[in-house]
Scaffold this motif. Structure first.
Motif, PDB file in Angstrom:
ATOM      1  N   ILE A  24      -8.625  27.234  63.556  1.00 39.18           N
ATOM      2  CA  ILE A  24      -7.927  28.521  63.470  1.00 39.18           C
ATOM      3  C   ILE A  24      -8.689  29.482  62.563  1.00 39.18           C
ATOM      4  O   ILE A  24      -8.871  30.664  62.891  1.00 39.18           O
ATOM      5  CB  ILE A  24      -6.486  28.326  62.964  1.00 39.18           C
ATOM      6  CG1 ILE A  24      -5.651  27.581  64.004  1.00 39.18           C
ATOM      7  CG2 ILE A  24      -5.842  29.673  62.639  1.00 39.18           C
ATOM      8  CD1 ILE A  24      -4.262  27.206  63.527  1.00 39.18           C
ATOM      9  N   ALA A  25      -9.174  28.988  61.422  1.00 42.90           N
ATOM     10  CA  ALA A  25      -9.926  29.831  60.491  1.00 42.90           C
ATOM     11  C   ALA A  25     -11.154  30.430  61.165  1.00 42.90           C
ATOM     12  O   ALA A  25     -11.493  31.604  60.952  1.00 42.90           O
ATOM     13  CB  ALA A  25     -10.324  29.018  59.260  1.00 42.90           C
ATOM     14  N   ALA A  79      -4.083  34.666  62.086  1.00 43.04           N
ATOM     15  CA  ALA A  79      -4.064  33.205  62.179  1.00 43.04           C
ATOM     16  C   ALA A  79      -2.976  32.731  63.137  1.00 43.04           C
ATOM     17  O   ALA A  79      -3.179  31.786  63.902  1.00 43.04           O
ATOM     18  CB  ALA A  79      -3.860  32.593  60.796  1.00 43.04           C
ATOM     19  N   ILE A 136     -10.071  33.378  63.472  1.00 41.90           N
ATOM     20  CA  ILE A 136      -9.477  34.586  62.891  1.00 41.90           C
ATOM     21  C   ILE A 136     -10.416  35.776  63.057  1.00 41.90           C
ATOM     22  O   ILE A 136      -9.997  36.878  63.417  1.00 41.90           O
ATOM     23  CB  ILE A 136      -9.134  34.355  61.400  1.00 41.90           C
ATOM     24  CG1 ILE A 136      -7.915  33.445  61.277  1.00 41.90           C
ATOM     25  CG2 ILE A 136      -8.868  35.690  60.705  1.00 41.90           C
ATOM     26  CD1 ILE A 136      -7.553  33.086  59.847  1.00 41.90           C
ATOM     27  N   ALA A 179      -4.996  30.129  57.790  1.00 40.52           N
ATOM     28  CA  ALA A 179      -5.167  29.174  58.886  1.00 40.52           C
ATOM     29  C   ALA A 179      -4.393  27.887  58.634  1.00 40.52           C
ATOM     30  O   ALA A 179      -3.822  27.301  59.561  1.00 40.52           O
ATOM     31  CB  ALA A 179      -6.649  28.862  59.065  1.00 40.52           C
ATOM     32  N   LYS A 193      -8.915  33.323  54.539  1.00 43.80           N
ATOM     33  CA  LYS A 193      -8.814  32.903  55.939  1.00 43.80           C
ATOM     34  C   LYS A 193      -8.400  31.433  56.032  1.00 43.80           C
ATOM     35  O   LYS A 193      -7.598  31.057  56.897  1.00 43.80           O
ATOM     36  CB  LYS A 193     -10.145  33.134  56.652  1.00 43.80           C
ATOM     37  CG  LYS A 193     -10.428  34.591  56.995  1.00 43.80           C
ATOM     38  CD  LYS A 193     -11.748  34.730  57.741  1.00 43.80           C
ATOM     39  CE  LYS A 193     -11.936  36.144  58.274  1.00 43.80           C
ATOM     40  NZ  LYS A 193     -11.891  37.168  57.226  1.00 43.80           N
ATOM     41  N   GLY A 249      -3.739  30.640  66.460  1.00 40.59           N
ATOM     42  CA  GLY A 249      -3.221  29.292  66.624  1.00 40.59           C
ATOM     43  C   GLY A 249      -2.105  29.141  67.635  1.00 40.59           C
ATOM     44  O   GLY A 249      -1.957  28.084  68.254  1.00 40.59           O
ATOM     45  N   GLY A 303      -6.657  23.471  61.378  1.00 43.50           N
ATOM     46  CA  GLY A 303      -6.750  24.588  60.451  1.00 43.50           C
ATOM     47  C   GLY A 303      -8.145  25.181  60.426  1.00 43.50           C
ATOM     48  O   GLY A 303      -8.317  26.405  60.412  1.00 43.50           O
TER      49      GLY A 303
END
Length: 234
Positions: free
Chosen positions: A216-217, A73, A220, A188, A184, A77, A213
């Motif tokens: 980002i998830a 993560a 991953i 995130a 995840k 990010g 978020g």
């Protein structure tokens, strides 16, 4: 016979020239010592923690015990080329310069290595002078620590909330369990807080933090599939 008295001023000038050299050598030795020490010993405290009026909540966790999705993560990010650069990401810096020149929200081009160097050895703010020291410490940790240690330290000293430092302390604060097991979405959300930890929260996030978020998830899996975390794998 008349020229002899000039020797004393020359000696004084020589002493003045020696002091900057001594200071420089002292700084190099000092920085090498602490970088080498923190290769094996967790940094006990940082300047950011000391200056934080909200107290310090932290709980060091080795990278080997932390859920791998937390590092993924952070890469997704903060620094997608973490495993391929040597401390500085020229592409990200160029993109940040173009974005900032166009106006709008200021974007940085700092890598996880640079942020770790700043968090552990320096302080927030400071302009170009601090950036110069940051570059020096970034080169040192890349050479002496390696990628796994850099990520381990980063995920233990980065601010993850008001008075909260490290992914493990962040997981305890937001999700009431440690960072050995993170979904995840949880990993995130912690990563989404990192850029502005005093203004964002990983629990019930709204607006930009929630969207960031979620983004980002979703990435991953890409980090894992494309081997963007290969330098962290055994």
């Amino acid at each position: 016979m008349i020229a002899k008295p000039a020797a004393a001023p020359r000696r004084r000038r020589s002493r003045w020239f020696r002091w900057p050299i001594r200071i420089l050598i002292g700084f190099v030795l000092f920085s090498l010592f602490f970088v080498a020490l923190y290769r094996f010993v967790p940094p006990p405290v940082t300047t950011t923690m000391i200056l934080d009026g909200n107290g310090i909540t932290k709980d060091w966790m080795p990278l080997s015990q932390m859920d791998p999705d937390m590092a993924r993560a952070a890469i997704a990010g903060e620094d997608s080329r973490f495993c391929s650069h040597h401390g500085f990401d020229a592409v990200a810096i160029a993109q940040a310069l173009r974005h900032n020149a166009s106006g709008g929200r200021i974007r940085g081009g700092s890598t996880i290595s640079q942020q770790t160097a700043k968090n552990v050895f320096l302080f927030q703010g400071g302009g170009f002078i601090r950036k110069g020291f940051e570059a020096w410490f970034t080169l040192l940790i890349e050479a002496i620590w390696g990628k796994k240690r850099i990520m381990e330290v980063y995920l233990n000293v980065a601010e993850t909330g008001i008075g909260t430092y490290g992914a493990n302390a962040g997981a305890m604060r937001y999700f009431h369990h440690d960072a050995t097991r993170l979904t995840k979405a949880e990993a995130a959300r912690i990563a989404a807080v990192l850029p502005l930890p005093k203004k964002r929260a990983a629990i019930a996030p709204g607006g930009f933090t929630r969207r960031y978020g979620n983004s980002i998830a979703a990435r991953i899996g890409v980090v894992q599939r494309d081997g963007l975390d290969s330098c962290l794998r055994d």
